[in-house]
Design an enzyme around this catalytic site. Structure first.
Site, PDB file in Angstrom:
ATOM      1  N   LYS A  18      44.087 -32.985  49.245  1.00  0.00           N
ATOM      2  CA  LYS A  18      45.451 -32.493  49.465  1.00  0.00           C
ATOM      3  C   LYS A  18      46.211 -33.438  50.367  1.00  0.00           C
ATOM      4  O   LYS A  18      47.348 -33.792  50.103  1.00  0.00           O
ATOM      5  CB  LYS A  18      45.370 -31.088  50.077  1.00  0.00           C
ATOM      6  N   LYS A  74      51.800 -33.385  37.251  1.00  0.00           N
ATOM      7  CA  LYS A  74      51.042 -32.148  37.449  1.00  0.00           C
ATOM      8  C   LYS A  74      49.946 -31.969  36.394  1.00  0.00           C
ATOM      9  O   LYS A  74      48.835 -31.571  36.704  1.00  0.00           O
ATOM     10  CB  LYS A  74      52.017 -30.976  37.393  1.00  0.00           C
ATOM     11  N   CYS A 128      54.365 -35.572  30.030  1.00  0.00           N
ATOM     12  CA  CYS A 128      55.823 -35.626  30.045  1.00  0.00           C
ATOM     13  C   CYS A 128      56.319 -34.215  29.743  1.00  0.00           C
ATOM     14  O   CYS A 128      55.554 -33.356  29.330  1.00  0.00           O
ATOM     15  CB  CYS A 128      56.336 -36.573  28.971  1.00  0.00           C
ATOM     16  N   GLU A 183      46.922 -36.965  48.575  1.00  0.00           N
ATOM     17  CA  GLU A 183      47.838 -37.026  47.434  1.00  0.00           C
ATOM     18  C   GLU A 183      49.293 -36.870  47.826  1.00  0.00           C
ATOM     19  O   GLU A 183      50.168 -37.397  47.142  1.00  0.00           O
ATOM     20  CB  GLU A 183      47.430 -36.048  46.320  1.00  0.00           C
ATOM     21  N   TRP A 210      56.369 -39.431  32.370  1.00  0.00           N
ATOM     22  CA  TRP A 210      55.335 -40.037  33.215  1.00  0.00           C
ATOM     23  C   TRP A 210      54.785 -41.176  32.380  1.00  0.00           C
ATOM     24  O   TRP A 210      54.125 -40.958  31.356  1.00  0.00           O
ATOM     25  CB  TRP A 210      54.239 -39.028  33.542  1.00  0.00           C
ATOM     26  N   ASN A 261      55.966 -35.940  24.076  1.00  0.00           N
ATOM     27  CA  ASN A 261      54.963 -35.752  25.123  1.00  0.00           C
ATOM     28  C   ASN A 261      53.601 -35.936  24.480  1.00  0.00           C
ATOM     29  O   ASN A 261      53.280 -35.231  23.526  1.00  0.00           O
ATOM     30  CB  ASN A 261      55.072 -34.342  25.727  1.00  0.00           C
ATOM     31  N   GLY A 262      52.826 -36.892  24.993  1.00  0.00           N
ATOM     32  CA  GLY A 262      51.495 -37.125  24.434  1.00  0.00           C
ATOM     33  C   GLY A 262      51.222 -38.609  24.318  1.00  0.00           C
ATOM     34  O   GLY A 262      51.925 -39.430  24.911  1.00  0.00           O
ATOM     35  N   ARG A 312      55.958 -32.371  35.480  1.00  0.00           N
ATOM     36  CA  ARG A 312      55.093 -32.995  34.477  1.00  0.00           C
ATOM     37  C   ARG A 312      55.192 -34.515  34.469  1.00  0.00           C
ATOM     38  O   ARG A 312      54.372 -35.202  33.864  1.00  0.00           O
ATOM     39  CB  ARG A 312      55.453 -32.473  33.078  1.00  0.00           C
ATOM     40  N   HIS A 362      24.336 -42.119  57.839  1.00  0.00           N
ATOM     41  CA  HIS A 362      23.677 -43.016  56.880  1.00  0.00           C
ATOM     42  C   HIS A 362      24.612 -44.141  56.427  1.00  0.00           C
ATOM     43  O   HIS A 362      24.395 -44.744  55.388  1.00  0.00           O
ATOM     44  CB  HIS A 362      23.122 -42.219  55.699  1.00  0.00           C
ATOM     45  N   GLU A 411      38.566 -30.567  49.267  1.00  0.00           N
ATOM     46  CA  GLU A 411      39.913 -30.170  48.865  1.00  0.00           C
ATOM     47  C   GLU A 411      40.937 -30.535  49.953  1.00  0.00           C
ATOM     48  O   GLU A 411      42.032 -31.014  49.662  1.00  0.00           O
ATOM     49  CB  GLU A 411      39.938 -28.660  48.554  1.00  0.00           C
TER      50      GLU A 411
HETATM   51  C1  AGP Z   1      45.781 -31.026  42.680  1.00  0.00           C
HETATM   52  O1  AGP Z   1      46.551 -31.012  43.801  1.00  0.00           O
HETATM   53  C2  AGP Z   1      46.005 -32.020  41.702  1.00  0.00           C
HETATM   54  N1  AGP Z   1      47.270 -32.506  41.616  1.00  0.00           N
HETATM   55  C3  AGP Z   1      45.004 -32.254  40.608  1.00  0.00           C
HETATM   56  O2  AGP Z   1      43.833 -32.673  41.212  1.00  0.00           O
HETATM   57  C4  AGP Z   1      44.684 -31.101  39.617  1.00  0.00           C
HETATM   58  O3  AGP Z   1      44.007 -30.088  40.268  1.00  0.00           O
HETATM   59  C5  AGP Z   1      43.877 -31.661  38.460  1.00  0.00           C
HETATM   60  O4  AGP Z   1      44.632 -32.631  37.792  1.00  0.00           O
HETATM   61  C6  AGP Z   1      43.403 -30.609  37.491  1.00  0.00           C
HETATM   62  O5  AGP Z   1      44.475 -29.985  36.857  1.00  0.00           O
HETATM   63  P1  AGP Z   1      44.286 -28.646  36.068  1.00  0.00           P
HETATM   64  O6  AGP Z   1      43.845 -27.616  37.032  1.00  0.00           O
HETATM   65  O7  AGP Z   1      45.643 -28.345  35.495  1.00  0.00           O
HETATM   66  O8  AGP Z   1      43.262 -28.887  35.008  1.00  0.00           O
END
Ligand code: AGP
Length: 609
Positions: free
Chosen positions: A486, A604, A2, A489, A75, A99-100, A27, A505, A482
């Site tokens: 991308k 994030k 958050c 998500e 969040w 936050n936490g 966040r 396989h 990756e």
């Molecule tokens: C990437 O697009 C993500 N949203 C997510 O996978 C991110 O890379 C992951 O949560 C790790 O975060 P960090 O790099 O802040 O540790």
């Protein structure tokens, strides 16, 4: 997970809180709220939904008027997103944002219920508000009540607090969750992260575990957990307002994709001395590197994918074994590590709960930790034995792009230095690869220009797909992971990445004309083999989008669409190929009308397990 903010000053507090929260919405964004001193009473406005829903609500019902208050963007962890569960939460005299995660909230709640306290929400945060209110009712002194309360709490928290009996004052305390205090001219701030306050001031204090900050019109005071005053070092953020704005781009993601050349320059250039990598300022010396036994790279999501590229590169050129682990697995699998092992933690935010726990475990077991982190002063950065900051600047879009790119650049710097230290590179070779890495910013710029249009076209073909596959071998496989993450998500299209040679396989049975395949084939040694795998999926009706070097002749019977990237030193190609993969994901999401920067269900910075 958050975002919290707070303000005491001369401006309209509601406006400042909302403006600061817009920079923290990355966040969490399923509800938002503020509490402001209005005629010495605490006035609360909160709403389910994004910050704009709160703004609309306040426009319709009136916003709190005043010059001191706190705010929150959420969040959800405890309780669904709803008006009731939104922060701030209150006791009789206390209102706070959090936050936490409070791990022992259930037992504390039971205790408070026995004391006759009633609860409105499902949140752990309301338990903190009621507990603080309970202590405050007896002690009648805010800081002592905060100290009593935090002694009872287990878990992580950054709290912004207002006491009705102490108008025009904002209190803040933290453990594990990040918190800064912004110091301006006749105005002061609290925030989870610097971008929230950069419009008003670049100067800030980093608040340490269990420290308590008190903001008033007179200034800022900080105390430790024994109520002793603490003298803080004033830090200055070295980026400006543009770094946290969209600067004319429709989304942060595309802005951040375009910032990649500069981000790489900022990260790499200071680490090259006389044509060779130099990581001494990060306490990494050839002598230390020579003592490394095994390397583990531990991270989550995109950062872990940067580690996958790192593994291929380090093993290839430095001939040192590298294991890549997902942090949430590593921490619970009783890893066999100890003295002589190097654990590299990669993290944009430096606050990811699993990565942090993995790092602490590694330290406990006697391994050496190296953190590769973007967010200055974050917990992982502060606790690691060795640290390489990436200099991507603030990354706001939930989908990570420029952070991944700079993580790759550091992987290369590290691999080159290690290869040299271990005698696998001679000086000539080291200088050659270093100069190639140094030229990457121009190459990335070129690739952005060359591949934007075609990525956009490809995304119109993908936008109606239900599912797709990314395939590749070696470094191209690491990259496919990756690309696939991308896409899924932000576009919400299911996708998987697969080692091309592993398809037959089992997974090849999924292939139909309805399942597009993105095939990455940039590595000469594996090119023919990947082409064979492409033919296998093509023969089963798949539409193939192939990404390869510009000197490859690709006939129609192999691929339906071909996206070419410049020929360059092959080991460095992941830094170029990731660009069209990012662009394809971006444009697919845009065309599907999704909220690119704030995809559903995500946040994030993942500061919970
Ligand atoms: C990437 O697009 C993500 N949203 C997510 O996978 C991110 O890379 C992951 O949560 C790790 O975060 P960090 O790099 O802040 O540790």
């Amino acid at each position: 997970m958050c975002g919290i903010v707070g303000y005491v000053g001369y401006r309209d507090c509601s406006d400042v809180l909302v403006s600061a929260l817009t920079k923290l919405e990355y966040r969490g964004y399923d509800s938002a709220g503020i509490a402001v001193f209005e005629d010495n009473k605490i006035s609360v406005a909160k709403s389910k939904g994004k910050l704009k829903d709160l703004v609309e609500k306040m426009a319709a019902e009136g916003k709190p008027q005043g010059h001191a208050g706190i705010g929150h963007t959420r969040w959800a962890t405890h309780g669904e997103p709803s008006d009731i569960n939104s922060h701030p939460h209150s006791g009789a005299k206390v209102t706070l944002v959090h936050n936490g995660i409070i791990e022992n909230y259930k037992e504390l709640k039971d205790f408070l219920v026995k004391q006759g306290r009633e609860f409105l929400s499902d949140t752990d945060t309301e338990v903190v508000a009621q507990l603080l209110d309970y202590y405050y009712a007896n002690i009648k002194e805010p800081i002592k009540a905060i100290i009593e309360t935090t002694q009872e709490l287990r878990g992580s928290f950054a709290l912004g607090i207002v006491f009705e009996d102490y108008p025009e004052r904002v209190y803040a305390v933290r453990r594990e969750s990040p918190l800064i205090v912004g110091v301006g001219e006749k105005e002061n701030f609290i925030a989870s992260d610097v971008p929230a306050i950069i419009k008003y001031t670049k100067n800030y204090y980093l608040i340490e575990h269990d420290e308590i900050a008190v903001l008033s019109h007179e200034g800022v005071e900080v105390f430790d957990a024994h109520y002793q005053p603490v003298t803080k070092e004033l830090k200055t953020a070295d980026w400006d307002v543009d770094a946290v704005g969209k600067c004319g781009y429709p989304h942060y993601m595309i802005k951040e994709i375009n910032e990649q050349p500069n981000a790489v320059k900022q990260t790499v250039a200071p680490r090259i001395k006389d044509g060779m990598p130099c990581l001494e300022e990060c306490s990494i010396t050839p002598e230390k590197l020579r003592t490394i036994r095994n390397i583990y790279i531990v991270a989550c999501g995109t950062a872990m994918h940067a580690g996958m590229v790192g593994k291929y590169v380090i093993e290839d050129i430095a001939r040192t074994a590298v294991t890549v682990d997902i942090a949430s697995e590593f921490r619970y699998r009783n890893p066999i590590i100890g003295e002589g092992d190097l654990i590299i933690i990669i993290s944009q935010s430096g606050e990811t709960a699993d990565s942090l726990a993995a790092m602490r475990l590694a330290k406990e077991k006697g391994a050496t930790t190296l953190a590769i982190v973007n967010a200055m002063g974050s917990t992982i950065a502060r606790e690691a034995d060795m640290l390489i900051y990436t200099h991507a600047g603030p990354e706001i879009s939930v989908a990570s792009t420029k952070a991944y790119m700079v993580q790759l650049s550091v992987m290369y710097l590290f691999a080159f230095e290690l290869a040299y230290a271990k005698g696998k590179f001679d000086e000539e070779k080291l200088r050659y690869y270093t100069s190639k890495l140094e030229s990457m910013p121009e190459m990335i710029e070129k690739v952005i220009a060359q591949t934007t249009e075609i990525s956009q076209k490809i995304s119109t073909k993908l936008m109606t797909a239900d599912s797709l596959l990314y395939i590749g071998r070696g470094l191209d496989y690491a990259l496919s992971m990756e690309g696939s993450l991308k896409l899924k998500e932000i576009s919400y299209i299911h996708s998987e990445s697969y080692a091309a040679g592993e398809l037959k396989h089992g997974t090849i049975s999924l292939i139909t004309s309805e399942m597009p395949v993105i095939a990455v084939a940039t590595q000469s040694a594996l090119y023919e083999k990947t082409v064979s795998n492409i033919k296998e999926v093509k023969a089963r009706g798949a539409k193939v989008i192939m990404i390869c070097k510009e000197n490859c002749e690709v006939s129609k019977d192999i691929a339906d669409y071909v996206l070419k990237i410049p020929c360059y030193e092959e080991i460095l190609l992941p830094m170029l190929v990731c660009v069209p993969l990012q662009l394809i994901a971006y444009y697919t999401s845009v065309q599907r009308g999704n909220d690119v920067d704030q995809p559903r269900n995500l946040a994030k910075s993942v500061t919970v397990e």
